[in-house]
Design an enzyme around this catalytic site. Structure first.
Site, short mmCIF file in Angstrom:
data_model
loop_
_atom_site.label_atom_id
_atom_site.label_comp_id
_atom_site.label_asym_id
_atom_site.label_seq_id
_atom_site.Cartn_x
_atom_site.Cartn_y
_atom_site.Cartn_z
N GLY A 93 0.83 -1.20 0.00
CA GLY A 93 0.00 0.00 0.00
C GLY A 93 0.86 1.24 0.00
CE LYS A 94 1.16 4.21 -5.05
NZ LYS A 94 0.67 4.96 -6.18
N GLY A 95 1.20 4.20 2.18
CA GLY A 95 0.80 4.77 3.46
C GLY A 95 1.18 6.23 3.50
N GLY A 96 0.97 6.84 4.66
CA GLY A 96 1.47 8.19 4.82
C GLY A 96 2.97 8.13 4.55
CG PHE A 97 5.29 10.02 5.93
CD1 PHE A 97 5.28 11.38 5.76
CD2 PHE A 97 4.85 9.49 7.12
CE1 PHE A 97 4.86 12.22 6.76
CE2 PHE A 97 4.42 10.32 8.13
CZ PHE A 97 4.42 11.69 7.96
CB VAL A 157 4.01 -0.21 3.01
CG1 VAL A 157 4.45 -1.25 4.02
CG2 VAL A 157 3.81 1.12 3.68
CG ASP A 163 -0.15 11.36 11.68
OD1 ASP A 163 -1.29 11.87 11.61
OD2 ASP A 163 0.56 11.12 10.69
#
Ligand SMILES: *[C@@H]1O[C@H](CO)[C@@H](O)[C@H](O)[C@H]1NC(C)=O
Ligand SMILES: *[C@@H]1O[C@H](CO)[C@@H](O)[C@H](O)[C@H]1NC(C)=O
Ligand SMILES: *[C@@H]1O[C@H](CO)[C@@H](O)[C@H](O)[C@H]1NC(C)=O
Ligand SMILES: *[C@@H]1O[C@H](CO)[C@@H](O)[C@H](O)[C@H]1NC(C)=O
Ligand SMILES: *[C@@H]1O[C@H](CO)[C@@H](O)[C@H](O)[C@H]1NC(C)=O
Ligand SMILES: *[C@@H]1O[C@H](CO)[C@@H](O)[C@H](O)[C@H]1NC(C)=O
Length: 666
Positions: free
Chosen positions: A356-360, A363, A474
């Protein structure tokens, strides 16, 4: 005969400038504005004679309108007339910064859009009038920031807006190649000039928007084509022009040329007459022009140049990940992974391993060579040196934290422009997709209640049970990860601090964080355990209501989740706020507890919020919520206002991120 085009230039907090521009040519019902104008006196002309709507000052609004109103409707039968316009624009971002926020071509009933906000509102609307049919505005937005509250598709898109920043239709910026109809991506904030066409066919009630790099001509296929009758939206007399804005994120918005025509095709722009746009503003362009400009006889030279450039780029790419180990890091050696191992573990950061594309950052799933241990590997690009040292020091600390509800950070690997973090592997990914993705299966109440308790346990540990007070900073659904048994684990702490303003992905992240920001945090920027409790309150409501903390597409009253739940409570039917996807098996008293607890934690005054250990007692049924809870929560004045304030001013990273992770005040 030259006609005078007056252009209004607004600058937030500065005043109104009048800009006189001589128009190169004049046509019935239309005009050409070719950039080669004389300027009478003031205004935003950069050194090179470029017409600039906004510069890189924060929270600015820049507008330019054709001075005369135009008759957009046929007075005898009240339907709108066709129009056509084309303009050349360029957005320039300072190096190493994130772009924000964009520009819109607009048809508006007045040149005076008083009260409109900067940042994500593009100077078109504000929090209260966004979506209001009495705006009578049709706009084409060139948006470089993804605002979740407007359901933006990404941070680089074109949209057709009707009275609202939530586009009726939008598409990623790009164009369809004339040869093979292939879609080609364009980066709006690349600093490259681009040309846009907006055409409305009144009899067909069709609006087309087309984009292309400059000098390629107009693609046959429009980027956006929408069947819409604008007659009911617009008034008879309308102004045409541009509006752009910056927020905490900034970029310069330039209009290099513009032509417009009612009831006919807009005059072609003479591109050779546009002000030259190159130089300091955008260093990379020179290289490309050099290549393009080579004559046919220089083919051999061209090949040589191409090859050398490729080699340089390839080298650069290769050099991009040079592992870096500095003296100060030696003490953290036990937490270091080698790049080679991580590369192998993730099959070379292969897309198939992408979780996935997490915050920042992205992954990946990985299997550590030699041990068969599954891990999550997050790649984060950065270019801030100083945050890094503190962050690595914190990995030392964080690495020691052991709690079943915290995602364990196993270690890191550091390159010059990239940081790689290694985590426990969490097969079910993040909670938000279970709450919002329609395709995923729906979490039932027992699972949700357990998740809330898990997160409360983790926070209690961080705030009150570890040797130092650790502030997470966060908390939100996308930072809560689920293992195979749907146990919740809190992830991603401390990251926000060292990675600032670098990456597109972060914009999503930040946009999603809006509703979790405590009012005093928005004012002071100083995170405390109590600001975590505030975010936890928003999180509880989010899980129980299945709704994001801020959802501006709804009416003003429903927009802020906390206010919405509170209003139900006032009407004596707090359970009406429950996620409709949850059915009978819900335990009403537990849902009620979570909703009320969410409100209590979202108290606008820090002192009014409970500590996490107290929250845990409420959740476990070991203590009852305060008797006078209603009065207690009600006592807060202007809660909505303070939250609104935070939304208006903090559309972007900056805030929570600058203070230390460790809070030594206990
Ligand atoms: C932007 O323009 C304003 C008004 O002209 C000026 O005061 C400000 O210094 C400029 N900012 C930058 C970063 O150039
Ligand atoms: C306005 O409408 C009338 C009646 O339908 C038509 O005769 C006339 O040509 C129209 N004018 C324009 C400018 O379209
Ligand atoms: C109004 O006039 C225009 C232009 O003549 C015509 O195309 C359109 O069909 C008319 N609309 C109505 C509702 O009569
Ligand atoms: C525009 O705003 C100014 C003050 O901001 C006001 O004096 C002026 O009357 C307004 N004009 C219109 C057309 O509303
Ligand atoms: C939003 O804009 C409208 C219309 O210009 C104005 O009346 C209103 O006061 C503004 N609201 C805020 C919160 O600024
Ligand atoms: C819009 O695009 C469609 C599809 O290419 C085309 O058929 C139509 O004529 C266009 N309409 C206008 C107003 O340009």
């Amino acid at each position: 005969m030259n006609r005078i085009l007056e252009t209004m230039f607004y600058k937030c907090h500065v005043g109104i400038f009048l800009l006189m521009i001589k128009v190169a040519a004049s046509i019935e019902n239309g005009f050409v504005f070719n950039g080669n104008f004389d300027l009478g006196g003031v205004a935003e002309l950069s050194q090179k004679g470029l017409f600039r709507l906004t510069n890189s000052s924060t929270f600015g609004i820049g507008r330019a309108f054709f001075s005369q109103p135009l008759s957009f409707k046929n007075s005898s039968n009240g339907t709108s007339v066709s129009f056509s316009t084309t303009f050349v624009f360029a957005f320039v971002v300072d190096q190493g910064r994130l772009p924000g926020h964009g520009m819109a071509f607009m048809i508006a009933p007045s040149k005076n859009l008083t009260g409109a906000s900067s940042a994500q509102h593009l100077g078109l609307f504000n929090l209260t009038n966004n979506g209001d049919p009495s705006n009578h505005v049709v706009a084409i937005e060139l948006d470089t920031f993804q605002n979740q509250e407007f359901n933006d598709i990404n941070g680089n898109h074109v949209g057709i807006d009707v009275n609202s920043l939530e586009s009726v239709k939008s598409a990623p910026a790009g164009y369809f190649d004339n040869e093979n109809r292939e879609f080609k991506n364009l980066v709006l904030s690349s600093g490259e000039p681009m040309q846009a066409w907006v055409e409305y066919d009144a009899p067909e009630t069709q609006l087309n928007v087309t984009l292309a790099p400059i000098h390629t001509g107009k693609p046959d296929l429009p980027l956006l084509s929408l069947n819409i009758d604008i007659s009911p939206i617009i008034l008879e007399q309308m102004y045409v022009g541009f509006s752009s804005s910056t927020g905490q994120l900034v970029q310069s918005h330039y209009v290099l040329g513009w032509s417009f025509r009612l009831d006919g095709k807009a005059p072609e722009l003479d591109l050779s007459q546009l002000p030259s746009f190159s130089g300091e503003e955008q260093p990379q362009r020179k290289e490309r022009e050099l290549v393009v400009g080579l004559s046919a006889t220089g083919v051999v030279l061209l090949i040589i140049v191409t090859i050398s450039i490729s080699i340089i780029l390839w080298r650069r790419k290769k050099a991009q990940f040079t592992e870096i180990l500095e003296d100060w890091e030696v003490q953290y050696r036990s937490h270091r992974f080698s790049y080679k191992d991580l590369f192998e573990a993730t099959k070379g950061f292969c897309e198939t391993e992408l979780l996935g594309k997490g915050g920042f950052g992205k992954v990946y799933r990985g299997v550590l060579p030699g041990s068969n241990v599954q891990v999550g590997v997050k790649r984060i690009s950065h270019n801030s040196k100083q945050g890094m040292k503190e962050f690595v020091a914190e990995i030392g600390t964080i690495g020691q934290l052991r709690h079943p509800n915290l995602v364990r950070v196993l270690g890191y690997c550091r390159g010059k422009e990239e940081l790689i973090l290694v985590y426990d592997y969490m097969p079910n990914g993040s909670l938000d997709k279970f709450l919002y993705n329609k395709t995923e299966f729906i979490l039932n109440w027992n699972q949700r209640f357990k998740i809330i308790k898990d997160v409360a346990l983790a926070l209690t540990y961080l705030h009150e049970e570890w040797a130092e007070v650790i502030i997470h900073r966060d908390i939100k659904a996308s930072n809560v990860l689920l293992d195979a048994e749907l146990n919740a684990k809190l992830g991603d702490f401390g990251l926000a601090r060292c990675i600032k303003h670098e990456q597109d992905i972060q914009t999503t992240h930040v946009a999603g964080t809006l509703g979790y920001i405590a009012p005093e945090l928005a004012r002071s920027g100083k995170p405390t355990p109590s600001t975590d409790v505030y975010a936890f309150g928003a999180f509880c409501l989010e899980v129980a209501c299945g709704r994001r903390p801020v959802e501006p597409k709804t009416s003003a009253k429903e927009m802020i989740l906390v206010d919405w739940v509170y209003s139900f409570w006032m009407e004596g039917k707090i359970l009406s706020a429950t996620d409709p996807k949850l059915n009978e098996e819900c335990k009403a008293e537990e849902v009620e507890l979570v909703l009320k607890l969410g409100l209590l934690c979202s108290h606008s005054v820090a002192e009014g919020r409970p500590k996490m250990s107290q929250v845990l007692m409420y959740l476990k049924g070991q203590a009852l919520l305060p008797e006078n809870l209603n009065a207690h929560v009600k006592a807060q004045e202007g809660r909505g206002e303070s939250e609104n304030h935070a939304i208006l001013c903090y559309s972007t990273p900056s805030l929570t991120i600058t203070h230390s992770l460790m809070y030594t005040g206990r």
